[in-house]
Scaffold this motif. Sequence first.
Motif, PDB file in Angstrom:
ATOM      1  N   VAL A  26       0.833  -1.202   0.000  1.00 24.10           N
ATOM      2  CA  VAL A  26       0.000   0.000   0.000  1.00 24.10           C
ATOM      3  C   VAL A  26       0.869   1.254   0.000  1.00 24.10           C
ATOM      4  O   VAL A  26       0.613   2.217  -0.731  1.00 24.10           O
TER       5      VAL A  26
ATOM      6  N   ARG B 187       2.300   2.076  -3.484  1.00 28.39           N
ATOM      7  CA  ARG B 187       1.368   2.083  -4.625  1.00 28.39           C
ATOM      8  C   ARG B 187       1.752   3.140  -5.661  1.00 28.39           C
ATOM      9  O   ARG B 187       1.734   2.887  -6.857  1.00 28.39           O
TER      10      ARG B 187
ATOM     11  N   ASN C  77       2.501   2.137  -9.418  1.00 33.55           N
ATOM     12  CA  ASN C  77       1.326   2.337 -10.266  1.00 33.55           C
ATOM     13  C   ASN C  77       1.755   2.856 -11.637  1.00 33.55           C
ATOM     14  O   ASN C  77       2.346   3.929 -11.741  1.00 33.55           O
TER      15      ASN C  77
ATOM     16  N   TYR D  63      -3.805  -0.945  -8.849  1.00 36.14           N
ATOM     17  CA  TYR D  63      -3.309  -0.036  -7.810  1.00 36.14           C
ATOM     18  C   TYR D  63      -4.268   1.084  -7.422  1.00 36.14           C
ATOM     19  O   TYR D  63      -3.966   1.855  -6.528  1.00 36.14           O
TER      20      TYR D  63
ATOM     21  N   ASN E 173     -10.303  -2.259  -3.458  1.00 33.51           N
ATOM     22  CA  ASN E 173      -9.039  -2.926  -3.744  1.00 33.51           C
ATOM     23  C   ASN E 173      -8.434  -3.494  -2.455  1.00 33.51           C
ATOM     24  O   ASN E 173      -8.344  -2.787  -1.452  1.00 33.51           O
TER      25      ASN E 173
ATOM     26  N   SER F  54      -5.609  -1.295  -1.016  1.00 29.10           N
ATOM     27  CA  SER F  54      -5.884   0.123  -0.815  1.00 29.10           C
ATOM     28  C   SER F  54      -5.722   0.454   0.662  1.00 29.10           C
ATOM     29  O   SER F  54      -5.726  -0.442   1.514  1.00 29.10           O
TER      30      SER F  54
END
Length: 818
Positions: A126, A129, A133, A235, A248, A251
């Motif tokens: 997380v 990300r 991403n 992501y 997600n 997340s």
Amino acid sequence: MSMKIKLLLLVFSIFITKMMFAQSIISGRVINKDDGEAMPFVNIIYNQKKEGLTTNIDGRFLINNVEKVEFLQFSYVGFKSVFVPKDSIHIIHKGIVQMTEQNYKIDEVIVLPGENPAHRIINKVVSNRKLNNPDKLSSYSYTAYHKMVFTIDVKDTQKNAGDTSDIGELEKDSTSIKMKEFLDKQHLFLMESVSKKKFRFPGQHGEEIIASRVSGFKEPSMVLLANQLQSFSFYENMITLAESRYINPISPGSTKKYFFNIVDTTYTTRGDTVYSISFEPKKKKNFEALKGVLNINTYKYAVQSVVAEPVESNGLIGIAIKQQYKLIDDAYWFPVELNTKLIFYSMVAEAGKSKFNPVGIGKTYLKDIKINDEIKRKDIGKIDFEVNKIAHKQPDSLWNAYRYDSLSPQDLMTYEVIDSIGKKHKLDLKLKTYKTLFKGYIPVSFLNIDVSRLLDFNVYEGFRPGIGLHTNDKLVKNISFGGYFAYGFQDDRIKYGVNLDFILSAKQDMKLGLIYKNDLEESSGYQFLENPGMNSTESYRYWFIKDMTYLEGSAMNFQFRPLRKLKSLISVSQFAKFNTSGFYFNDGNENDLPGQEYQFLETTLQLAYTPNETLFFIDNELINSYGSTPAIYANISKGFKNELGDFDYWKVGAKLLLSTLTKNFGKTDLVITAGKVFGELPYYELYNGHASYYDFTIETANSFATMRMNEFLSDEFVTVYLRQDFGSLLFKTKKFKPEILLITSLAFGRLEKPDLQQGIDFKTLEKGFYESGVLFNNLIRSANIIGLGFGVYYRYGPYAFANTKENFAYKLSMTFDL
């Protein structure tokens, strides 16, 4: 045994070993033993150091460092592990490894006191990300090959639809046997495409389909189906699958909603650790959830692969996805393979006594990936998704360059059979007809019949039957001439109009239109350059309008896009207008009498800015996605006083739409509308309160449910509509999933010279109008498309009625999920 024989056996064994590991490679494919389907992302360990790799998205594996191989151990969540000793590797039949399913339930996992060790890994994913991403990169480009087949999968149909039929009995059914023999030879349907995509941060992207082939069709719009089914990367806070959105598992805050379990650990040859982590929603957690397996690589703590599917199906379509990522330039994790599997629960194929659901299997392979190359804004253009004019005419040489694998005998037979059917039954023509019907027209030769004109209704006119005809491109391309005729039973008047439209540039959304009409419009109403879409309930308000103004005249408008996501419409109009309500305009002119006709010469600029909408250019037609936010709309009008116009004025208006989707509260919609008139005008050119009240009516979004029609009048106003849609977050059972919405709306306004407006009753909005309500949508669902519900609103504040009962409004809600 003689020394010569021993030596010969030794040489022979060495030769066999060398042959077995020719070119230092071990390769194969892992499949599900029960259905023969490829198994992606299976963990393979090949020595005591737990070094290994995973199968790719097609279940294939390749081991180069054969000298490190001591054995092969295959493991995957929900399947029995397979162990192959080194001396047995060569006997794997045709390089195929079969794995058998076994039950795996969260109840069987022992949760020890303390922090779940998987949480440390998930939290690092997380935190990284933005680093991993792809859509946070400065730029990227790639070429993609897409393939989607439609067939029937007996096993998946039974497993997902809850069919308890015995497979052995089905196999004895002669009709089922024939169906299986048919599907062994060909698919039901097949389509392929090759696309090139460019991305530039933030959010500017363009994708062009350079090659397309669809069995039975030449028309290219079908390729959209294979390209728009899942989020490009894993992501974002919300993952989109078949237009539904799910929280997600990687997340922020996901460890409070999902249960994670480390089910396997392997090591790469470069020394990185790969954790296989299963995820599913925690018990008694109510949210739109996924379940599946993440493979997390400790290099940048990135997703190396993921398998995911919704915990609950929407009843129409079941979907499961697979994504695989690879390191590009030894620095950036990027998607390289994406798979999608669809099960169409709403469609049933019958074979003898058995019923099956069609399935769609889509695969996307990315190549020629370039990251952080210089891509300029002009390199992408104004269109997000475009199909090249010659995409369906590309030669085999181009296809062979981009296909991940050559076409199978099933693929070839599918094209041969379905193409012949398409040619015989003119499927392209039928598809074009269906598209025309979907737009609201019935094609008859070179004419299109406007379905919306056949029968309409509003309180003022009552039922309004009529007919509308327009020429289509069978007569002349890029030019359309048409008209309409209608009659209102309540007002006992005939209405009619004609129009001539020129499409100057379809790709630039550039059009020129000429209009003449003798009709009516809502008194004190307003419109912006927007199309709310088929799922919006705003259009229901038209039925309740009970004050209208007649008009006759002509207009010319010019539409174009000056910027990528900015649409504009410039119009010049001249109309004569009159009203039959008994109103007269008290500006000191002795000729101002009830029903007086006034002339209006006006030029208007309308703007629509929708930065997040997606523009598709397919088959010489520009199509935009509906419902994207933020969205900003503006109107600027100038009226002229001369021999063609009786009033000198300015009118400005604006509308702002904002929408956010959060994990814990659902969807929040905010709509702010404002307008102001500079100059003196009859009431029907000012602003009403945008009411939608009747004793019991259909709920209409972005209007005032408790405000009476034409109760208020303003020459300047502002309204705020706030809707909090919790969806099914607050309450849900397996078969009953009502959606709960809370709504609050308010309005402020003023009227500078109310004495000018005589012969009508109205109030002004200086003190502020307030109402709140609650909706219970989808109390009843029909075909998982139409939802019926109930709502109640309450009016309070300075304009509340003394009689409490009059402050309530009761609504039937009707929603569509298309």
